[in-house]
Design an enzyme around this catalytic site. Structure first.
Site, PDB file in Angstrom:
ATOM      1  N   MET A   1       0.846  -1.191   0.000  1.00 32.31           N
ATOM      2  CA  MET A   1       0.000   0.000   0.000  1.00 32.31           C
ATOM      3  C   MET A   1       0.887   1.249   0.000  1.00 32.31           C
ATOM      4  O   MET A   1       0.445   2.334   0.385  1.00 32.31           O
ATOM      5  CB  MET A   1      -0.938  -0.010   1.206  1.00 32.31           C
ATOM      6  CG  MET A   1      -1.901  -1.200   1.145  1.00 32.31           C
ATOM      7  SD  MET A   1      -3.434  -0.985   2.070  1.00 32.31           S
ATOM      8  CE  MET A   1      -2.808  -0.786   3.712  1.00 32.31           C
ATOM      9  N   GLY A   2       2.150   1.084  -0.403  1.00 33.86           N
ATOM     10  CA  GLY A   2       3.041   2.237  -0.491  1.00 33.86           C
ATOM     11  C   GLY A   2       3.595   2.674   0.851  1.00 33.86           C
ATOM     12  O   GLY A   2       3.600   1.895   1.809  1.00 33.86           O
TER      13      GLY A   2
ATOM     14  N   LEU B   1       9.131  -2.673  11.575  1.00 33.23           N
ATOM     15  CA  LEU B   1       8.885  -1.554  10.660  1.00 33.23           C
ATOM     16  C   LEU B   1       7.463  -1.663  10.110  1.00 33.23           C
ATOM     17  O   LEU B   1       6.992  -2.744   9.775  1.00 33.23           O
ATOM     18  CB  LEU B   1       9.894  -1.579   9.509  1.00 33.23           C
ATOM     19  CG  LEU B   1      11.357  -1.418   9.893  1.00 33.23           C
ATOM     20  CD1 LEU B   1      12.213  -1.171   8.646  1.00 33.23           C
ATOM     21  CD2 LEU B   1      11.563  -0.274  10.881  1.00 33.23           C
TER      22      LEU B   1
ATOM     23  N   ARG C   1       2.682   2.540   9.364  1.00 32.59           N
ATOM     24  CA  ARG C   1       1.949   3.293  10.391  1.00 32.59           C
ATOM     25  C   ARG C   1       2.890   3.900  11.440  1.00 32.59           C
ATOM     26  O   ARG C   1       2.476   4.795  12.178  1.00 32.59           O
ATOM     27  CB  ARG C   1       0.915   2.402  11.081  1.00 32.59           C
ATOM     28  CG  ARG C   1      -0.268   2.077  10.203  1.00 32.59           C
ATOM     29  CD  ARG C   1      -1.466   1.614  11.012  1.00 32.59           C
ATOM     30  NE  ARG C   1      -2.675   1.581  10.201  1.00 32.59           N
ATOM     31  CZ  ARG C   1      -3.149   0.513   9.578  1.00 32.59           C
ATOM     32  NH1 ARG C   1      -2.520  -0.635   9.686  1.00 32.59           N
ATOM     33  NH2 ARG C   1      -4.245   0.573   8.847  1.00 32.59           N
TER      34      ARG C   1
ATOM     35  N   ASP D   1       2.541  -9.342   9.066  1.00 35.97           N
ATOM     36  CA  ASP D   1       1.084  -9.485   8.944  1.00 35.97           C
ATOM     37  C   ASP D   1       0.764 -10.980   8.886  1.00 35.97           C
ATOM     38  O   ASP D   1       0.356 -11.511   7.845  1.00 35.97           O
ATOM     39  CB  ASP D   1       0.592  -8.759   7.691  1.00 35.97           C
ATOM     40  CG  ASP D   1       0.826  -7.263   7.806  1.00 35.97           C
ATOM     41  OD1 ASP D   1       0.282  -6.643   8.734  1.00 35.97           O
ATOM     42  OD2 ASP D   1       1.596  -6.719   6.994  1.00 35.97           O
TER      43      ASP D   1
ATOM     44  N   GLY E   1       5.118 -10.181   3.863  1.00 36.18           N
ATOM     45  CA  GLY E   1       5.895 -10.087   5.096  1.00 36.18           C
ATOM     46  C   GLY E   1       5.260 -10.877   6.230  1.00 36.18           C
ATOM     47  O   GLY E   1       4.029 -10.969   6.334  1.00 36.18           O
TER      48      GLY E   1
ATOM     49  N   HIS F   1       9.686  -3.274   3.290  1.00 31.70           N
ATOM     50  CA  HIS F   1       9.295  -3.541   1.901  1.00 31.70           C
ATOM     51  C   HIS F   1      10.526  -3.867   1.061  1.00 31.70           C
ATOM     52  O   HIS F   1      10.475  -4.700   0.163  1.00 31.70           O
ATOM     53  CB  HIS F   1       8.593  -2.314   1.300  1.00 31.70           C
ATOM     54  CG  HIS F   1       7.280  -1.993   1.942  1.00 31.70           C
ATOM     55  ND1 HIS F   1       7.090  -0.897   2.746  1.00 31.70           N
ATOM     56  CD2 HIS F   1       6.078  -2.637   1.904  1.00 31.70           C
ATOM     57  CE1 HIS F   1       5.836  -0.862   3.158  1.00 31.70           C
ATOM     58  NE2 HIS F   1       5.197  -1.910   2.686  1.00 31.70           N
TER      59      HIS F   1
HETATM   60  O1  PAF Z   1      -0.121  -5.750   3.609  1.00 30.59           O
HETATM   61  C1  PAF Z   1      -0.539  -4.828   2.882  1.00 30.59           C
HETATM   62  O2  PAF Z   1       0.138  -3.824   2.630  1.00 30.59           O
HETATM   63  C2  PAF Z   1      -1.917  -4.944   2.253  1.00 30.59           C
HETATM   64  O3  PAF Z   1      -2.807  -5.588   3.122  1.00 30.59           O
HETATM   65  C3  PAF Z   1      -1.911  -5.645   0.875  1.00 30.59           C
HETATM   66  C4  PAF Z   1      -1.431  -7.070   0.966  1.00 30.59           C
HETATM   67  C5  PAF Z   1      -1.008  -4.865  -0.067  1.00 30.59           C
HETATM   68  C6  PAF Z   1      -3.322  -5.654   0.284  1.00 30.59           C
HETATM   69  O4  PAF Z   1      -3.829  -4.376   0.133  1.00 30.59           O
END
Ligand code: PAF
Length: 283
Positions: free
Chosen positions: A31-32, A187, A190, A153, A150, A38
């Site tokens: 989600m950037g 990391l 948020r 989550d 990752g 990332h």
């Molecule tokens: O983990 C995230 O950033 C989001 O839940 C994902 C997997 C990109 C889906 O929107």
């Protein structure tokens, strides 16, 4: 330098060129607001396939009413710069109309099932339905051979793996360990919303996970982590639980050496933070 692609037609044209050349493709859905966590996903992805697509899309379907969809940080230019020195080929940054051409209300939603209603799903009803809906759509659009997620989550990763297995998607899911800062804080995009005070308070999370990992049983681990977090100033505990990593059901008092996953969610200064740690008991 990755190409920035906003339209489905352009993405699929590029994808077709790669397919014709017999090249494999890895997808990193994001989600950037990209950070070193990332980057670790990207490094893994680029080592797993010939080509790499990073998607950047803040998915409205996974945010409930009153959640931080509007406040969620968006920084496409900074994200482009962040990926400039990587081996990423394409940044796919669609808008809502590209992602859901039928309209948000008409988009058929996937169900994350019973596990999707627990833990994160209890506090964020419908969240995982939204996650699976967008992830499935990204799989359809990008058609990757590998998708990288990752471990932070953990419940999301479990549900995506389950969906891929249940629906027989022809791709592999690769898990990448959580990246932490020097003080142990996982990391997260948020973290940028945390004040200095909240950041200091958030350090109780890695401390709780670490202390729990020295306990002799799942019950002790859960209790110790809960004790630390519940007594930490400024920390509102949502859940602290130990689950079986294969089922995401509560428990974890399995055989000696069998892994169990401690999962926690807290709110600090209005910001929801999650973390987890794989534990081994009786060794
Ligand atoms: O983990 C995230 O950033 C989001 O839940 C994902 C997997 C990109 C889906 O929107």
């Amino acid at each position: 330098m990755p190409a920035i692609v906003h339209s489905l037609e352009e993405l699929q044209g590029i994808r077709e060129t790669w397919r014709s050349a017999g090249e494999s493709v890895a997808l990193v859905p994001t989600m950037g607001s990209l950070h070193e966590g990332h980057k670790a996903l990207v490094v893994e992805a680029t080592s797993q396939a010939d080509r790499c697509v990073v998607s950047i899309f803040v998915n409205p379907l996974q945010f409930g009413a009153g959640e931080d969809f509007d406040a969620y940080p968006r920084s496409l230019h900074a994200d482009e710069a962040f990926l400039a020195d990587t081996l990423v080929d394409v940044i796919f940054a669609p808008n809502v109309e590209v992602m859901y051409p039928e309209g948000l209300d008409a988009a058929p939603s996937l169900s994350a099932g019973r596990v999707g209603d627990t833990y994160e799903g209890t506090s964020r009803p419908g969240h995982f339905d939204g996650v699976l809906t967008v992830v499935k759509r990204l799989f359809d659009y990008v058609n990757p051979d590998v998708a990288v997620f990752g471990a932070k989550d953990a419940q999301q990763l479990f549900l995506v793996q389950q969906m891929v297995q249940d629906q027989n998607f022809p791709l592999r899911i690769v898990e990448v360990d959580t990246v932490r800062d020097s003080s142990g804080l996982a990391l997260s995009s948020r973290n940028a919303q945390l004040s200095e005070t909240s950041l200091a308070q958030a350090l109780e999370i890695p401390r709780a996970l670490e202390e729990a990992s020295h306990q002799p049983s799942a019950k002790d681990a859960r209790n110790r982590a809960r004790e630390i977090l519940e007594s930490a100033p400024g920390v509102g505990v949502d859940y602290v639980e130990v689950v079986d990593p294969d089922t995401f059901q509560p428990g974890g008092d399995t055989g000696v050496g069998e892994p169990a996953r401690l999962i926690v969610a807290v709110t600090i200064g209005g910001v929801r933070l999650i973390d987890n740690k794989l534990l081994h008991f009786g060794q």
